[in-house]
Design an enzyme around this catalytic site. Structure first.
Site, short mmCIF file in Angstrom:
data_model
loop_
_atom_site.label_atom_id
_atom_site.label_comp_id
_atom_site.label_asym_id
_atom_site.label_seq_id
_atom_site.Cartn_x
_atom_site.Cartn_y
_atom_site.Cartn_z
N HIS A 1 0.86 -1.18 0.00
CA HIS A 1 0.00 0.00 0.00
C HIS A 1 0.90 1.24 0.00
CE1 HIS A 1 0.82 -1.22 4.14
NE2 HIS A 1 0.79 0.07 4.46
N HIS B 1 -1.37 1.39 11.47
CA HIS B 1 -1.28 0.82 10.14
C HIS B 1 0.03 0.04 10.04
CE1 HIS B 1 1.48 4.04 8.78
NE2 HIS B 1 0.74 4.84 9.55
#
Length: 376
Positions: free
Chosen positions: A62, A300
């Site tokens: 990502h 994250h």
């Protein structure tokens, strides 16, 4: 909740290395209109910072936080590599999940995915998948590896005065959690529960079960059934074999004449007894630390990796739970498990360390979190 469709899945892919795989999945995200074409630079930079390999054959490339303005819409693209892709350090990825997220919505996606993909058999099943439906069922959690048991499935000191009422309420807990339908509850109230001794009873059913799970109900009233006292009822819903570990723990309690643990314990202690990933000495341990997540975008992948790296410096066994999440303890040295906590900004993490350097480990964890886990 992430809902995958056939359009999100690409099968039978191959890549010579992870850079090639990342570029391919970035193109898929762009082709779906989720990101701008330049987003691939953020994905490659993110990979340089820390590997996005989670374990169990799964990688989640990502972008970086400074490329979020290139995200048009939160979503994912999934590619299946049956021959595997070398993700570095001896890690092989069979499923690569490209994530596009505008803010911290991706934490919910990660939480769902990592929870589903943390079971021991998932890697082989993903590797051997041959259809898009196979992948979707695994990633959506339709293939159940662990039976459900959570605080929502525990009711203590309910004012029940007979076994029928106990069975109805225990079945209702499973129904409210989405594990069973009305048919299961109706079956439960007509069945004779089995006395396990010392006031502990067990009842189970298979009709109308959508997901295997277990509920526990204790009563605050004087209650008897077939001439024996009723202090607690365990209800098991079974549609596969995932409830087996619960039955093994129950059998062990009966063998050791420890039935009283079920009806004399609080919710946290019951979770500790039946959830193998939860430290059973949580209540009595002195080596406990609770720290708040200060990172603007929560835990994250990058700060999670920094946290895991900090924990791995110590020999002690360290467990962590998100108090503001599902409050289930996991291995703090597993990146996939830590990301699966779904920790958001302001959530409190509770750590329990057991070992020769437990106190040092908690101090090091506190320092790492206070420093921002590489994000300042």
């Amino acid at each position: 909740m992430l809902t995958l469709t056939n359009n999100d899945i690409t099968l039978q892919q191959s890549a010579s290395d992870k850079i090639t795989a990342i570029k391919a999945i970035a193109k898929q995200l762009a082709d779906k209109g989720l990101v701008a074409e330049q987003y691939v630079k953020g994905m490659l930079n993110r990979e340089k910072q820390n590997s996005t390999f989670l374990g169990n054959g799964i990688a989640i490339p990502h972008g970086t936080t400074d490329t979020r303005d290139l995200v048009n819409k939160t979503g994912v693209a999934v590619q299946h590599f049956p021959e595997g892709v070398n993700w570095g350090d001896g890690n092989i990825a069979y499923v690569v999940i490209g994530i596009a997220a505008k803010s911290d919505e991706h934490l919910g996606i990660l939480k769902q995915l990592t929870k589903v993909l943390s079971a021991d058999d998932v890697e082989d099943k993903l590797k051997q998948a041959t259809t898009k439906d196979d992948i979707i069922k695994l990633l959506n959690g339709d293939v159940q590896f662990e039976a459900d048991f959570s605080p929502a499935l525990i009711q203590l000191n309910f004012p029940a005065s007979d076994m029928i009422q106990m069975s109805a309420v225990a079945g209702g807990l499973l129904k409210n959690s989405g594990n069973v339908e009305n048919q299961f509850v109706a079956e439960l109230v007509t069945k004779d529960a089995t006395h396990l001794g010392n006031g502990l009873w067990l009842v189970s059913g298979e009709k109308g079960v959508k997901r295997s799970g277990m509920s526990i109900l204790t009563t605050s009233e004087t209650c008897e059934f077939n001439g024996f006292p009723v202090k607690a009822l365990i209800a098991v819903a079974a549609c596969n074999s995932s409830h087996g570990p619960f039955l093994n723990i129950i059998s062990q309690l009966v063998f050791e004449q420890q039935q009283a643990k079920v009806f004399s314990s609080c919710v946290e202690q019951l979770l500790a007894i039946f959830t193998t990933s939860t430290p059973q000495n949580i209540v009595d341990s002195d080596n406990v630390g609770t720290f708040k997540i200060n990172n603007a975008h929560g835990l994250h992948a990058r700060p999670s990796a920094m946290l895991v790296a900090a924990v791995k410096k110590y020999k002690s066994v360290v467990k962590v739970a998100n108090i503001d999440g599902d409050n289930k303890f996991v291995d703090a040295k597993s990146l996939m498990k830590v990301i699966g906590l779904g920790g958001r900004h302001g959530d409190s993490l509770q750590f329990i360390a057991e070992g020769p350097d437990a106190k040092e480990a908690l101090a090091g964890i506190a320092e790492a979190i206070a420093s921002g886990l590489s994000e300042g």
